[in-house]
Enzyme design. Structure first.
Site, PDB file in Angstrom:
ATOM      1  N   HIS A   1      58.390  34.614  45.942  1.00 42.94           N
ATOM      2  CA  HIS A   1      57.926  33.478  46.735  1.00 42.94           C
ATOM      3  C   HIS A   1      59.162  32.653  47.100  1.00 42.94           C
ATOM      4  O   HIS A   1      59.991  32.348  46.226  1.00 42.94           O
ATOM      5  CB  HIS A   1      56.993  32.594  45.907  1.00 42.94           C
ATOM      6  CG  HIS A   1      55.595  33.137  45.735  1.00 42.94           C
ATOM      7  ND1 HIS A   1      55.335  34.387  45.243  1.00 42.94           N
ATOM      8  CD2 HIS A   1      54.382  32.571  45.992  1.00 42.94           C
ATOM      9  CE1 HIS A   1      54.013  34.574  45.213  1.00 42.94           C
ATOM     10  NE2 HIS A   1      53.410  33.487  45.655  1.00 42.94           N
TER      11      HIS A   1
ATOM     12  N   ASP B   1      45.305  32.889  46.939  1.00 48.14           N
ATOM     13  CA  ASP B   1      44.390  32.619  45.819  1.00 48.14           C
ATOM     14  C   ASP B   1      43.010  32.348  46.415  1.00 48.14           C
ATOM     15  O   ASP B   1      42.577  31.187  46.522  1.00 48.14           O
ATOM     16  CB  ASP B   1      44.892  31.404  45.023  1.00 48.14           C
ATOM     17  CG  ASP B   1      46.275  31.660  44.437  1.00 48.14           C
ATOM     18  OD1 ASP B   1      46.365  32.350  43.413  1.00 48.14           O
ATOM     19  OD2 ASP B   1      47.265  31.187  45.031  1.00 48.14           O
TER      20      ASP B   1
ATOM     21  N   GLU C   1      58.029  28.310  50.663  1.00 48.59           N
ATOM     22  CA  GLU C   1      56.655  27.789  50.758  1.00 48.59           C
ATOM     23  C   GLU C   1      56.789  26.273  50.721  1.00 48.59           C
ATOM     24  O   GLU C   1      56.665  25.593  51.733  1.00 48.59           O
ATOM     25  CB  GLU C   1      55.803  28.305  49.581  1.00 48.59           C
ATOM     26  CG  GLU C   1      54.368  27.757  49.550  1.00 48.59           C
ATOM     27  CD  GLU C   1      53.574  28.144  48.289  1.00 48.59           C
ATOM     28  OE1 GLU C   1      54.184  28.531  47.277  1.00 48.59           O
ATOM     29  OE2 GLU C   1      52.325  28.029  48.319  1.00 48.59           O
TER      30      GLU C   1
ATOM     31  N   HIS D   1      49.709  39.837  49.485  1.00 43.53           N
ATOM     32  CA  HIS D   1      50.000  38.594  48.755  1.00 43.53           C
ATOM     33  C   HIS D   1      48.688  38.008  48.264  1.00 43.53           C
ATOM     34  O   HIS D   1      48.007  37.257  48.976  1.00 43.53           O
ATOM     35  CB  HIS D   1      50.746  37.615  49.688  1.00 43.53           C
ATOM     36  CG  HIS D   1      51.172  36.345  49.021  1.00 43.53           C
ATOM     37  ND1 HIS D   1      52.173  35.535  49.543  1.00 43.53           N
ATOM     38  CD2 HIS D   1      50.757  35.722  47.904  1.00 43.53           C
ATOM     39  CE1 HIS D   1      52.345  34.476  48.758  1.00 43.53           C
ATOM     40  NE2 HIS D   1      51.469  34.573  47.756  1.00 43.53           N
TER      41      HIS D   1
HETATM   42  N1  HPA Z   1      52.837  29.743  45.075  1.00 43.53           N
HETATM   43  C1  HPA Z   1      53.430  29.792  43.879  1.00 43.53           C
HETATM   44  N2  HPA Z   1      52.834  30.254  42.797  1.00 43.53           N
HETATM   45  C2  HPA Z   1      51.586  30.695  42.897  1.00 43.53           C
HETATM   46  C3  HPA Z   1      50.912  30.667  44.096  1.00 43.53           C
HETATM   47  C4  HPA Z   1      51.582  30.178  45.244  1.00 43.53           C
HETATM   48  O1  HPA Z   1      51.063  30.135  46.368  1.00 43.53           O
HETATM   49  N3  HPA Z   1      49.681  31.174  43.854  1.00 43.53           N
HETATM   50  C5  HPA Z   1      49.632  31.501  42.548  1.00 43.53           C
HETATM   51  N4  HPA Z   1      50.786  31.218  41.962  1.00 43.53           N
HETATM   52 ZN    ZN Z   2      51.365  33.218  46.186  1.00 41.89          ZN
END
Ligand code: HPA
Ligand code: ZN
Length: 338
Positions: A198, A280, A201, A18
């Protein structure tokens, strides 16, 4: 954490599953590209840019992340960005990496799909040749855009079908549930692409459920909010669905107040196939080993947890069976002699 455990988590062989390649663009390289491409960034210096990395939630990060990506123009830019990430990953003993990229961020600015994919791909080939590192690409659809736009992106990417192994779903989660992309994921499934998304989160556990039931994803990216739903937690554990967790990202984007509050131990205790990843790294304070060190520094995690996390990372990968087994054996050999 004692020094031995720190050295162990850094030295152990691992996979990263990821990591958004655009999120690995360090400010120094961003300014270098801005200069050579004649692009003006809305920040006077690297320091000023870094000071802007004070996020309050996912959206506040995404706004800066998409602005930063505007410096990427040429095949060389995509190569240089990817090369820089791979060097950091190699130094962190990453043996295999599955890299997300966001083509819509670039095609919307008139950058051809081929420029994006060729630049990234060439860096992956060099890493394989030079270090034996294995790597694959996962194309992410931006969920704040429409499903029609995702279909158009898929069409543009199909001439490069042999250069990516799967699709994912990223960007603003809340208000953009997985089922918004049901038809395009069904098409990707027919094409034999691997599927991830995703979910959980910032979004609710329900998004994890629909990612599984409607999109038929094979892994959940993040998924930390899974624990809010006991039945879902039991199911995800039973089905062996991996979660690609990103601890430093979770703190920077305020999913958890501090790293001490992270639920990694609870995820593992619940029998979930959690992994550790950087998301990131240029924006969230570090690469994959920084994530391991922060986690092991702050939570009562042990050597056994380290081995389990390393094993999970390869077990959850989309590698062919033989290569996966070879890496799993390398993990066990490492721990037998460490
Ligand atoms: N979440 C959603 N979109 C994203 C993320 C993330 O952590 N990082 C880069 N795009
Ligand atoms: Zn991500």
């Amino acid at each position: 954490m004692n020094q031995t455990l720190r050295e162990l988590v850094c030295a152990m062989p691992k996979a990263e599953l990821h990591m958004h390649i655009e999120g690995s663009l360090e400010p120094e390289l961003m300014f270098e590209m801005a200069e050579r491409n004649g692009i003006r960034l809305p920040y006077a210096s690297v320091d000023e840019l870094r000071r802007a990395y004070a996020f309050t939630d996912l959206q506040s990060f995404l706004d800066i992340y998409y602005a930063g990506a505007s410096v990427l123009q040429t095949e060389r830019d995509f190569y240089d960005m990817t090369r820089a990430y791979l060097e950091r990953a190699h130094a962190d003993n990453v043996r295999h990496t599955e890299i997300f990229f966001d083509p819509q961020t670039h095609t919307a600015r008139g950058i051809p799909m081929g420029v994006v994919i060729d630049g990234i791909h060439r860096a992956l080939q060099d890493a394989q040749r030079e270090w034996g590192m294995t790597a694959a690409l996962i194309l992410c659809f931006l969920r704040h855009l429409s499903e029609e736009e995702a279909f158009a992106t898929l069409e543009q990417a199909l001439p490069f079908r042999d250069r990516f192994i799967g699709v994912g779903l990223d960007s603003s989660e809340r208000g953009h549930p997985p089922e918004k992309f049901a038809r395009v994921f069904a098409r990707c499934r027919e094409l034999g692409l691997h599927l991830v998304a995703h979910a959980g989160e910032e979004g609710p556990p329900e998004y994890i459920r629909t990612a599984l039931d409607v999109l038929h994803v094979e892994r959940i990216d993040h998924g930390v909010r899974c624990l809010e739903d006991a039945e879902l937690t039991r199911r995800v554990a039973k089905e062996g669905i991996a979660l690609t967790v990103c601890p430093l990202s979770n703190v920077k984007l305020r999913v958890f107040d501090q790293i001490h509050d992270h639920n990694m131990l609870e995820l593992l205790d619940a029998g979930l196939a959690a992994t550790v990843n950087s998301d990131d790294p240029a924006y969230f304070g570090g690469y994959v080993n920084d994530n391991f060190v922060a986690l092991f520094d702050s939570l009562p995690l042990t050597r056994e947890h380290a081995q389990r996390l390393a094993r999970n990372s390869f077990a959850a990968s989309f590698l062919d069976e033989a290569t996966r087994e070879r890496y799993l054996k390398e993990v066990d050999t490492f721990f037998a002699s460490a």
